[in-house]
Design a protein around this motif. Structure first.
Motif, PDB file in Angstrom:
ATOM      1  N   GLU A   1       0.839  -1.194   0.000  1.00 23.92           N
ATOM      2  CA  GLU A   1       0.000   0.000   0.000  1.00 23.92           C
ATOM      3  C   GLU A   1       0.868   1.234   0.000  1.00 23.92           C
ATOM      4  O   GLU A   1       2.016   1.204   0.446  1.00 23.92           O
ATOM      5  N   GLY A   2       0.321   2.320  -0.465  1.00 22.64           N
ATOM      6  CA  GLY A   2       1.003   3.597  -0.383  1.00 22.64           C
ATOM      7  C   GLY A   2       1.933   3.849  -1.547  1.00 22.64           C
ATOM      8  O   GLY A   2       2.150   2.986  -2.396  1.00 22.64           O
ATOM      9  N   CYS A   3       2.457   5.074  -1.582  1.00 23.77           N
ATOM     10  CA  CYS A   3       3.283   5.475  -2.709  1.00 23.77           C
ATOM     11  C   CYS A   3       4.286   6.538  -2.281  1.00 23.77           C
ATOM     12  O   CYS A   3       3.928   7.470  -1.572  1.00 23.77           O
ATOM     13  N   ASP A   4       5.535   6.343  -2.721  1.00 20.27           N
ATOM     14  CA  ASP A   4       6.585   7.327  -2.427  1.00 20.27           C
ATOM     15  C   ASP A   4       6.981   8.115  -3.674  1.00 20.27           C
ATOM     16  O   ASP A   4       7.997   8.801  -3.680  1.00 20.27           O
ATOM     17  N   LYS A   5       6.216   7.960  -4.767  1.00 20.78           N
ATOM     18  CA  LYS A   5       6.679   8.521  -6.032  1.00 20.78           C
ATOM     19  C   LYS A   5       6.325  10.003  -6.201  1.00 20.78           C
ATOM     20  O   LYS A   5       7.002  10.717  -6.916  1.00 20.78           O
ATOM     21  N   PHE A   6       5.251  10.425  -5.609  1.00 21.76           N
ATOM     22  CA  PHE A   6       4.827  11.827  -5.688  1.00 21.76           C
ATOM     23  C   PHE A   6       4.758  12.363  -7.117  1.00 21.76           C
ATOM     24  O   PHE A   6       5.396  13.358  -7.450  1.00 21.76           O
TER      25      PHE A   6
ATOM     26  N   GLU B   1       5.035   3.985   0.997  1.00 23.52           N
ATOM     27  CA  GLU B   1       5.007   2.593   0.533  1.00 23.52           C
ATOM     28  C   GLU B   1       5.269   1.643   1.693  1.00 23.52           C
ATOM     29  O   GLU B   1       6.222   1.822   2.447  1.00 23.52           O
ATOM     30  N   ALA B   2       4.402   0.636   1.825  1.00 20.53           N
ATOM     31  CA  ALA B   2       4.598  -0.371   2.863  1.00 20.53           C
ATOM     32  C   ALA B   2       4.152  -1.716   2.296  1.00 20.53           C
ATOM     33  O   ALA B   2       3.150  -1.797   1.587  1.00 20.53           O
ATOM     34  N   SER B   3       4.921  -2.770   2.611  1.00 21.52           N
ATOM     35  CA  SER B   3       4.618  -4.109   2.084  1.00 21.52           C
ATOM     36  C   SER B   3       4.275  -5.053   3.222  1.00 21.52           C
ATOM     37  O   SER B   3       4.890  -4.991   4.290  1.00 21.52           O
ATOM     38  N   ARG B   4       3.332  -5.936   2.979  1.00 19.74           N
ATOM     39  CA  ARG B   4       3.011  -6.955   3.987  1.00 19.74           C
ATOM     40  C   ARG B   4       4.037  -8.089   3.895  1.00 19.74           C
ATOM     41  O   ARG B   4       4.491  -8.425   2.799  1.00 19.74           O
ATOM     42  N   PRO B   5       4.370  -8.707   5.014  1.00 16.91           N
ATOM     43  CA  PRO B   5       5.361  -9.786   4.959  1.00 16.91           C
ATOM     44  C   PRO B   5       4.873 -10.954   4.098  1.00 16.91           C
ATOM     45  O   PRO B   5       3.683 -11.293   4.133  1.00 16.91           O
ATOM     46  N   PRO B   6       5.774 -11.579   3.330  1.00 15.29           N
ATOM     47  CA  PRO B   6       5.379 -12.684   2.442  1.00 15.29           C
ATOM     48  C   PRO B   6       4.644 -13.801   3.184  1.00 15.29           C
ATOM     49  O   PRO B   6       3.694 -14.367   2.644  1.00 15.29           O
ATOM     50  N   ALA B   7       5.066 -14.105   4.425  1.00 13.57           N
ATOM     51  CA  ALA B   7       4.434 -15.225   5.136  1.00 13.57           C
ATOM     52  C   ALA B   7       2.934 -14.965   5.310  1.00 13.57           C
ATOM     53  O   ALA B   7       2.108 -15.871   5.178  1.00 13.57           O
ATOM     54  N   ARG B   8       2.580 -13.705   5.598  1.00  6.94           N
ATOM     55  CA  ARG B   8       1.159 -13.384   5.803  1.00  6.94           C
ATOM     56  C   ARG B   8       0.403 -13.416   4.490  1.00  6.94           C
ATOM     57  O   ARG B   8      -0.745 -13.841   4.421  1.00  6.94           O
ATOM     58  N   VAL B   9       1.075 -12.965   3.436  1.00  8.23           N
ATOM     59  CA  VAL B   9       0.437 -12.981   2.117  1.00  8.23           C
ATOM     60  C   VAL B   9       0.167 -14.428   1.700  1.00  8.23           C
ATOM     61  O   VAL B   9      -0.932 -14.771   1.248  1.00  8.23           O
TER      62      VAL B   9
END
Ligand code: 5AD
Ligand code: SF4
Length: 442
Positions: free
Chosen positions: A158-163, A176-184
């Motif tokens: 989720e989110g974006c750092d590109k502006f 920008e934030a990513s969920r850990p692969p194990a949870r996905v």
């Protein structure tokens, strides 16, 4: 009234991530005793999950809210909530503009909805637009995901750092934030166990995914896709939306290597003019994008590309617009979404010299004509070919079933033996404006 058995009506605007979020909100409020209804007139709580990307999208929320006045007069217990990106951007201002609203909840705070609902029931106004440190997805996961059909969304980033200079997303969805692969992977398994056969990984910048792996390494999207493709019973994977700058070599290769990864890629470029791309702060040129397209097509020659375009960005000239048409002609999209630039408060481009509305309209029409011709040609070329279709729902006509092909074409068949969830070989016999018609191949 007893707390259990209350009814919740959710209306979703905007992108697929909002669709995913709405499902999670239904589950969160399910824990508080709510069941979903499709009829606002039956509801004890109405939630609008909103989009702030263009002015029109945001204004729709207020016109929709006005329509609920009568319902609230009839049912004094009815609570109204605004969720999503308008909630994040406007916060308590929404309640000043529309006093009917009881709850305003930003996209990072959904897990707090049950508690906010309780406050609203006590007659308080509840506003939460924080970016809390806890993982909202994990907090939401105290009941399994409900089966909603064979194709499901799964938010991984989720989110974006590109502006980009036109865009509100970095402000409404945060960094920008990513969920850990194990949870996905765990969520994907749960989906597959419930009958899901296709998963679309979602993120505002999904290809910027970088999750903390169980091996203490950072996993890029390509690695996550390879891992997910090992799940038995999961037949298809897709991901959206991608940024050209994050299209790494490993991800491009995955399109050639991973059979379950479907041959469709949404890769927005926004403009074909280097001057405008620079002013948009996109971080790449038109040539760099075209080169990327070449590499992707080399890895997966039959891939179908789609894109997003903005016409009438501040200071866009006829020549700049022509460069966009040229780029579209060169790429050949299977599908594309084009928008008139809409000035968004707080974004850099909103302060710049604006293009006349009628010029924007004229450019939009020309671009959409070109895209439509390309889309028709791609669809027409499918006639006579056999494709795999995952059937998702009944069609509009009696006896019709609709599904998606590998290339994400909507395909309908008239066949009484086809069931939802079937993945069948279909021969395409006709092309309509936005779908294909087929017959089950035997
Ligand atoms: N005006 C018009 N279109 C926009 N988009 C994002 N912000 C704006 C804006 N201010 C478009 C972009 C993006 C898509 C989701 O919406 O094309 O890729
Ligand atoms: Fe908006 Fe650009 Fe981020 Fe996409 S990459 S969400 S267009 S700022």
């Amino acid at each position: 009234m007893d707390k259990t058995g209350r009814k919740l009506y959710v209306r979703t605007f905007g992108c697929q991530m909002n669709v995913y979020d709405s499902e999670r909100m239904v589950e969160a409020l399910g824990n508080a005793g709510y069941i979903e209804t499709n009829h606002p007139q039956d509801a004890d709580m109405i939630l609008l999950n909103t989009c702030h990307i263009r002015e029109k999208a945001a204004e729709k929320v207020y016109s929709e809210l006005g329509r609920f006045r009568e319902l609230k007069q009839k049912n004094a217990d009815l609570k109204i909530g605004v969720a999503g990106c308008v909630a994040q951007a406007e916060g308590a201002e929404i309640m000043r503009r529309q006093p009917l609203v009881d709850i305003v909840v930003g996209p990072q705070s959904y897990h707090r909805l049950p508690e906010m609902e309780a406050r609203a029931r006590r007659g308080e106004k509840a506003v939460d637009t924080e970016f809390p440190a806890e993982d909202k997805f994990q907090s939401l996961r105290n009941r399994p995901r409900a089966y909603r059909g064979p194709a499901a969304f799964l938010t991984v980033q989720e989110g974006c750092d590109k502006f980009c200079a036109f865009c509100v997303v970095p402000y409404t969805r945060g960094a920008e934030a990513s969920r850990p692969p194990a949870r996905v992977v765990a969520e994907a398994r749960e989906l597959v166990d419930s009958g899901v056969r296709e998963i679309t990984l979602l993120g505002q910048n999904v290809n910027a995914y970088l999750g903390n792996g169980p091996d203490q390494k950072k996993w890029p999207l390509a690695r996550l896709i390879h891992e997910l493709s090992k799940i038995d019973g999961l037949e298809r994977l897709r991901y959206t939306t991608s940024h050209p700058r994050d299209m790494g070599g490993d991800l491009i290769e995955a399109h050639g290597e991973c059979e379950k990864l479907m041959p469709y890629l949404h890769l927005p470029v926004q403009s074909g003019s280097d001057r405008i791309l620079k002013r948009m702060n996109r971080g790449h040129t038109a040539d760099e994008y075209l080169e990327l397209v070449c590499r992707i097509r080399k890895a997966r020659p039959d891939i179908l590309l789609s894109g997003d375009f903005i016409v009438g960005f501040p200071e866009e000239t006829d020549d700049d617009f022509q460069a966009t048409l040229d780029l579209v002609s060169e790429v050949g999209y299977g599908n594309a979404f084009s928008f008139k630039y809409s000035a968004r408060p707080g974004t850099p481009a909103a302060e710049r010299r604006q293009v006349d509305e009628d010029v924007k309209s004229d450019r939009l029409r020309k671009l959409q004509e070109l895209v439509r011709r390309q889309q028709n040609a791609v669809q027409h070329a499918m006639i006579g070919r056999e494709v795999d279709v995952l059937f998702e729902k009944p069609g509009r006509l009696p006896g019709q079933m609709v599904g998606k092909s590998d290339h994400l074409h909507a395909v309908h068949v008239n066949d009484e033996f086809v069931r939802i969830g079937d993945l069948s070989r279909v021969r395409i016999v006709a092309s309509m404006s936005n779908s294909l018609e087929g017959r089950i191949a035997t």
